[in-house]
Design a protein around this motif. Structure first.
Motif, mmCIF file in Angstrom:
data_model
loop_
_atom_site.group_PDB
_atom_site.id
_atom_site.type_symbol
_atom_site.label_atom_id
_atom_site.label_comp_id
_atom_site.label_asym_id
_atom_site.label_seq_id
_atom_site.Cartn_x
_atom_site.Cartn_y
_atom_site.Cartn_z
ATOM 1 N N THR A 220 53.818 19.926 -1.855
ATOM 2 C CA THR A 220 55.159 19.555 -2.273
ATOM 3 C C THR A 220 55.969 20.803 -2.599
ATOM 4 O OG1 THR A 220 54.300 17.501 -3.212
ATOM 5 C CG2 THR A 220 56.489 18.214 -3.940
ATOM 6 N N PRO A 221 57.180 20.932 -2.065
ATOM 7 C CA PRO A 221 57.994 22.133 -2.353
ATOM 8 C C PRO A 221 58.170 22.333 -3.848
ATOM 9 C CG PRO A 221 58.965 20.850 -0.571
ATOM 10 C CD PRO A 221 57.843 20.024 -1.118
ATOM 11 N N GLY A 222 57.915 23.543 -4.304
ATOM 12 C CA GLY A 222 58.095 23.868 -5.713
ATOM 13 C C GLY A 222 56.912 23.570 -6.599
ATOM 14 N N PHE A 223 55.915 22.827 -6.104
ATOM 15 C CA PHE A 223 54.743 22.530 -6.911
ATOM 16 C C PHE A 223 53.829 23.756 -6.947
ATOM 17 C CE2 PHE A 223 50.509 20.893 -7.790
ATOM 18 C CZ PHE A 223 50.742 20.010 -8.834
ATOM 19 N N ILE A 224 53.347 24.120 -8.138
ATOM 20 C CA ILE A 224 52.483 25.296 -8.315
ATOM 21 C C ILE A 224 51.095 24.820 -8.721
ATOM 22 C CG2 ILE A 224 52.137 27.461 -9.548
ATOM 23 C CD1 ILE A 224 55.141 27.526 -10.069
#
Length: 493
Positions: free
Chosen positions: A122-126
């Motif tokens: 997911t974009p932005g998930f770290i």
């Protein structure tokens, strides 16, 4: 009551310098409680008699009695007339530490710590749950060389249960370089280190047998032992290896196999000294136990030119130490290649035992590892540079945004083991995920529900990503700290 016990002098040594606060019994109770919550004093361990601990500490028996009474009131001690007192966790703590329901969108992530999170793409998930980096710069060259070599093997069946001869020779030579003479017939190639440890568990451990594990330790090793029905005997290593206490626990629990991570320990990052290695091997000999040394992180010193600590097997003269290695952390997790170093007879036994499970490891993976092993110092240097940069960035961000957290700076490995000011790790992991960052609570690395004041924070991601992750963690921690304490679950009948 448990069969393990700790003597007055041992407990006094573990307590160290108890703060000279008034009333002193309260400080003593707080120090014992800290040992229990930190995992250094195992649950169901019988405590010394009050007079014995008083003599060891140089205080009055009345002081120790008052401390025990305080711990009994709080639920950290249980007692029975004529049987003594032993360590416990209070019911409210146990309910707070119990696994919580996870949202459907997360799936089974909480049971797969160390693997990729379902939301990792997911974009932005770290994702700070996975302590493994991407492939090294020379990876494509190694793949091309391995593919060119593959036709030499493709005319045969492709099944080598012990592993490719060339790779076993290289691994044996690497052990010899580090002071452990090894023949290729002592090496068994496996499909990763987890496969290696599972194979050892299935071959050497009977259901119900006591197996010593460190607390904290690698969660998937605990999973393999639990699935096989082993009885776990945890020993605390948060502050390093107390070999005297470990040796006593080995004898008391009649341990026949012990699992240790001596090299840049996962998750603490600690490095066991050579004196402790020699003492631990001697303790295993006296207890007639086998010692499995997980060397997955052994090549990951942040200064690749620093002298390497001798492997555990260097202190073994009786074939008691079994070494487990892996290409996953140093080279790439997608290379499912691990290995076992053991005596030649045990290696043959393991080779036969693995055939009903996976027969053999992939030839192409082994050839790629073989190429990378030929240039292993290049890979080590690249890893060291990136990991050191990530470690320092993560540490700086924690000091700025979460100054109350405590952690050491490991000289190798891939993660910091951070201690918070309260036992809220599980709640923090849930709050952090809502902010788009995954962090693994410390209790996952223990066998018995403690370590809730700890989190493991890998530093394999780029520095700027780590700084953003800490910003999100700080916000999640503030939310958790300001939340009302959980109410104990009511009884039902």
């Amino acid at each position: 009551m448990g069969t393990r016990y700790v003597g007055g002098s041992q407990l006094a040594r573990m307590l160290g310098d108890v703060p000279q606060e008034r009333p002193y019994y309260a400080a003593l109770a707080r120090a014992v409680r800290g040992l229990v919550l930190d995992g250094r004093l195992a649950l169901r361990t019988r405590l010394p008699a009050e007079r014995d601990l008083a003599a060891a500490l140089g205080v009055s028996r009345t002081t120790v009695t008052a401390a025990y009474d305080r711990l009994r009131e709080e639920g950290y001690i249980e007692s029975r007339q004529g049987a003594g007192s032993w360590t416990a966790l209070p019911p409210t703590t146990m309910s707070a530490l119990a696994p919580r329901a996870v949202p459907a969108r997360v799936g089974a992530a909480d049971t797969r710590f160390g693997t990729a999170h379902p939301l990792a793409a997911t974009p932005g998930f770290i994702d700070l749950g996975c302590a493994t980096p991407g492939a090294p710069a020379i990876f494509e060259e190694a793949v091309a060389a391995a593919v060119a070599e593959l036709p030499r093997y493709s005319s045969g069946p492709g099944y080598e249960p012990a592993g490719l001869a060339g790779l076993r020779e290289m691994i044996a030579a690497r052990y010899a370089e580090h002071g452990v003479p090894t023949r290729p017939d002592q090496i068994v190639i496996t499909t990763g280190a987890q496969s290696a440890f599972t194979l050892l568990t299935q071959t050497l451990v009977e259901a119900g047998a006591p197996v010593m594990v460190e607390r904290p330790t690698y969660p998937h090793a605990l999973g393999a032992l639990r699935r096989h029905g082993a009885r776990l005997v945890p020993v605390g290593v948060n502050e390093g290896w107390d070999v005297e206490l470990i040796a006593g626990s080995m004898r008391q629990a009649a341990v026949r196999l012990a699992y240790t991570v001596p090299d840049f320990h996962n998750p603490t990052g600690l490095l066991m000294g050579e004196d402790d290695r020699a003492a631990l091997v001697d303790a295993a000999r006296r207890a007639d136990a086998l010692l499995v040394a997980d060397e997955t992180f052994a090549e990951l010193a942040h200064d690749p030119a620093a002298p390497r600590t001798a492997p555990m097997a260097a202190f073994d003269t009786g074939g008691r130490v079994i070494s487990v290695g892996s290409a996953s952390k140093l080279m790439w997790g997608g290379l499912r290649v691990g290995w076992i170093r053991a005596t030649a007879p045990l290696a043959r036994r393991l080779t036969v035992a693995r055939e009903p499970v996976d027969i053999a490891s992939p030839v192409i993976d082994q050839l790629i590892v073989q190429e990378l092993m030929a240039r292993v110092e290049e890979v080590r240097a690249e890893r060291a540079q990136a990991l050191l940069r990530g470690r320092d960035a993560l540490a700086a961000a924690l000091r700025e945004r979460l100054p109350g957290w405590e952690f050491g700076l490991p000289q190798g490995g891939m993660s910091l083991w951070a201690r918070m000011g309260a036992p809220v790790a599980t709640a923090l992991s849930e709050a952090a995920e809502r902010r788009g960052v995954r962090v693994v609570p410390g209790s996952v690395f223990g066998a018995d529900g403690v370590l809730e004041d700890r989190v493991r924070l890998p530093y394999v991601l780029p520095p700027e990503t780590l700084r953003e992750a800490v910003d999100r963690l700080a916000a999640a921690y503030e939310e958790v700290r300001s939340a009302p304490p959980p109410r104990p679950l009511p009884a039902y009948v």
